[in-house]
Scaffold this active site. Structure first.
Site, PDB file in Angstrom:
ATOM      1  N   ASP A  68       0.840  -1.201   0.000  1.00 17.20           N
ATOM      2  CA  ASP A  68       0.000   0.000   0.000  1.00 17.20           C
ATOM      3  C   ASP A  68       0.876   1.252   0.000  1.00 17.20           C
ATOM      4  O   ASP A  68       2.037   1.216   0.423  1.00 17.20           O
ATOM      5  CB  ASP A  68      -0.873   0.034   1.260  1.00 17.20           C
ATOM      6  CG  ASP A  68      -1.871  -1.110   1.294  1.00 17.20           C
ATOM      7  OD1 ASP A  68      -2.159  -1.679   0.229  1.00 17.20           O
ATOM      8  OD2 ASP A  68      -2.349  -1.418   2.407  1.00 17.20           O
TER       9      ASP A  68
HETATM   10  N1  URA Z   1      -1.249  -5.754   4.161  1.00 20.59           N
HETATM   11  C1  URA Z   1      -1.740  -4.502   4.119  1.00 20.59           C
HETATM   12  O1  URA Z   1      -2.744  -4.200   4.736  1.00 20.59           O
HETATM   13  N2  URA Z   1      -1.059  -3.604   3.379  1.00 20.59           N
HETATM   14  C2  URA Z   1       0.083  -3.879   2.713  1.00 20.59           C
HETATM   15  O2  URA Z   1       0.654  -2.999   2.073  1.00 20.59           O
HETATM   16  C3  URA Z   1       0.566  -5.198   2.766  1.00 20.59           C
HETATM   17  C4  URA Z   1      -0.119  -6.120   3.502  1.00 20.59           C
END
Ligand code: URA
Length: 243
Positions: free
Chosen positions: A105
């Site tokens: 993310d």
């Molecule tokens: N889980 C999440 O919530 N975000 C990420 O970027 C990776 C795993």
């Protein structure tokens, strides 16, 4: 799959002239996918074969493998009109052909592999391979007392999605509530949604491990470096952690 004679492949890999590499192969110095190959004319898959000469894994120069410590605030994409991307952390002349393996993310930090090796990327991301990923998170809110057991059993998220068994560990920290989460899959916002399902809110998230490969603690956010041969081998043969 591109099939190629082993002697031709080794010559392409800059291991020596065609004659020299033929002698190396006949002398038993070359292994292909774990077994000694003495036939210079043996056909190998030039994209996926693991070729070892005198104990050293050989890579196409065209195949590049980097470990990036992704900073928060950049998106995992090659190009984006509105946001800074992970590829923009690489000098422009290096970017051609490179892409990130999987996705973190925008606000997630930590270990991201950037490569031009589609086969490795595919293998690491394949949902059937269950390559494990380890995250550390700062969490707010009160986690359910049996949160660890719920992770271990396989959580059901608020929207009904069922997760594979995972591991939740509370880490000692005087200042914040810190946890480590080990997963064998990669669903959308998975860590944040799993923590939400046991009463918490993730306020900081960082990936620290992918398969057997750990993030180099010497890499500052935004920095990258090439993987060593040993690290690449760890990624190519990612062990299975028992969860
Ligand atoms: N889980 C999440 O919530 N975000 C990420 O970027 C990776 C795993």
């Amino acid at each position: 799959m591109p099939r190629m004679r082993l002697d031709k492949l080794l010559a392409h890999l800059n291991c020596g002239s065609r004659k020299e590499v033929q002698a190396m192969i006949r002398a038993g110095r070359v292994q292909v996918n774990g077994a000694v190959e003495r036939d210079p004319a043996a056909k190998v898959d030039s994209d996926t074969a693991q070729v070892i000469l005198d104990g050293q894994t050989q890579h196409y120069q065209a195949q590049r493998y980097y470990m990036l410590n992704k900073p928060a605030g950049v998106i995992t994409a090659s190009r984006d009109a509105r946001h800074a991307t992970v590829l923009e952390l690489f000098p422009e002349e290096m970017r051609r052909g490179l892409f990130a393996v999987g996705r973190l993310d925008k606000d997630t930090e930590g270990l991201l592999i950037v490569t031009d090796d589609g086969a490795l990327s595919h293998a690491l991301m394949s949902p059937t391979r269950h390559v494990y990923k380890v995250y550390e998170a700062v969490v707010e809110g009160e986690l359910l007392p049996d949160a660890e057991a719920r992770f271990a059993k396989g959580l059901t998220l608020r929207d009904g999605t069922v997760c594979l068994p995972a591991r939740l560990e509370r880490l000692p920290d005087d200042a914040v509530q810190r946890v480590r989460v080990t997963l064998r899959e990669g669903k959308y916002h998975q860590v944040k949604r799993m923590i939400a399902a046991v009463g918490g809110v993730v306020v900081q998230l960082r990936r620290v491990q992918l398969g057997g490969l750990r993030l180099d603690s010497g890499l500052a956010a935004g920095e990258f470096r090439a993987l060593t041969d040993e690290e690449l081998t760890l990624l190519q043969q990612p062990g299975q952690e028992s969860i």
